[in-house]
Design an enzyme around this catalytic site. Structure first.
Site, PDB file in Angstrom:
ATOM      1  N   GLY A  52      38.868  15.613  39.673  1.00 25.39           N
ATOM      2  CA  GLY A  52      39.037  16.898  39.005  1.00 25.39           C
ATOM      3  C   GLY A  52      39.400  17.972  40.003  1.00 25.39           C
ATOM      4  O   GLY A  52      40.342  17.828  40.772  1.00 25.39           O
ATOM      5  N   ASP A  53      38.627  19.059  39.997  1.00 21.48           N
ATOM      6  CA  ASP A  53      38.895  20.174  40.918  1.00 21.48           C
ATOM      7  C   ASP A  53      37.842  20.255  42.018  1.00 21.48           C
ATOM      8  O   ASP A  53      37.628  21.314  42.596  1.00 21.48           O
ATOM      9  CB  ASP A  53      38.977  21.488  40.139  1.00 21.48           C
ATOM     10  CG  ASP A  53      37.688  21.842  39.428  1.00 21.48           C
ATOM     11  OD1 ASP A  53      36.824  20.963  39.260  1.00 21.48           O
ATOM     12  OD2 ASP A  53      37.539  23.011  39.031  1.00 21.48           O
ATOM     13  N   GLU A  54      37.211  19.127  42.334  1.00 24.69           N
ATOM     14  CA  GLU A  54      36.182  19.097  43.377  1.00 24.69           C
ATOM     15  C   GLU A  54      36.696  18.400  44.634  1.00 24.69           C
ATOM     16  O   GLU A  54      37.271  17.315  44.565  1.00 24.69           O
ATOM     17  CB  GLU A  54      34.931  18.368  42.885  1.00 24.69           C
ATOM     18  CG  GLU A  54      34.141  19.146  41.873  1.00 24.69           C
ATOM     19  CD  GLU A  54      32.820  18.483  41.573  1.00 24.69           C
ATOM     20  OE1 GLU A  54      31.856  19.219  41.320  1.00 24.69           O
ATOM     21  OE2 GLU A  54      32.744  17.233  41.588  1.00 24.69           O
TER      22      GLU A  54
END
Length: 183
Positions: free
Chosen positions: A105-107
């Site tokens: 994801g956005d991690e």
């Protein structure tokens, strides 16, 4: 080549091809196709090695703020560009003293062998991203954990502490313009 030699060579050729294919799949599985960063599995192997060798290592956990809004407003292509640019910036910031990865994801995650300059990281990561003629704002929350601050130096404990610090950063100043916090 006689038929007996060919019969003996075919299984060896098959096993060699199979081994090459599995090696390629394993290497691909340890790299994120969008950003080129190591995935959780690939990054973890290297991070564990850094922890064993460097007492002063620091683990960082990063999360793009308002990423869903960026995707919803500007499209998934813009989100992909933001992820790829963030990966490039994080990799450049780590340089030869650290290793960056993408958890999904956005991690993102990183480990550095020495105490990092978190202000410079924050400055680098919050620069706007250009996509389709637009300058898109990017904000990243960062949490960090110095291994020397832990009673037992372990990657799982460092990630948990960095995660807590990252969520404290999100909560302390809102979702835009966060300052990185450390444990």
């Amino acid at each position: 080549m006689d038929t007996q030699a060919l019969a003996l060579a075919l299984p060896l050729i098959g096993w060699a091809s199979h081994t090459a294919l599995l090696t390629h799949r394993l290497a691909t599985a340890r790299r994120d196709p969008l950003t080129g960063l190591r995935t959780r599995a690939g990054w973890t192997v290297l991070a564990e090695r850094v922890i064993r060798r460097h007492r002063d290592a620091v683990v960082l956990l990063l999360d793009l703020d308002d990423f869903k809004n960026l995707n919803d407003t500007h499209g998934h292509a813009a989100g992909d560009v933001a992820l790829a640019v963030t990966a490039d910036r994080l990799t450049a910031w780590c340089g030869r003293h650290g290793i960056a990865g993408r958890l999904g994801g956005d991690e993102f995650v990183a480990i550095t062998r020495q105490a990092p300059d978190l202000d410079s990281l924050h400055h680098v990561l919050r620069q706007p991203v250009t996509h389709a003629g637009y300058r898109l704002p990017v904000s990243v929350s960062v949490g960090s954990c110095r291994l020397t601050d832990l009673p037992v130096r372990s990657l799982s404990d460092a990630l948990a502490a960095a995660d807590s610090a990252m969520y404290a950063a999100k909560g302390s100043t809102g979702r835009r313009g966060n300052r990185p916090l450390s444990h």
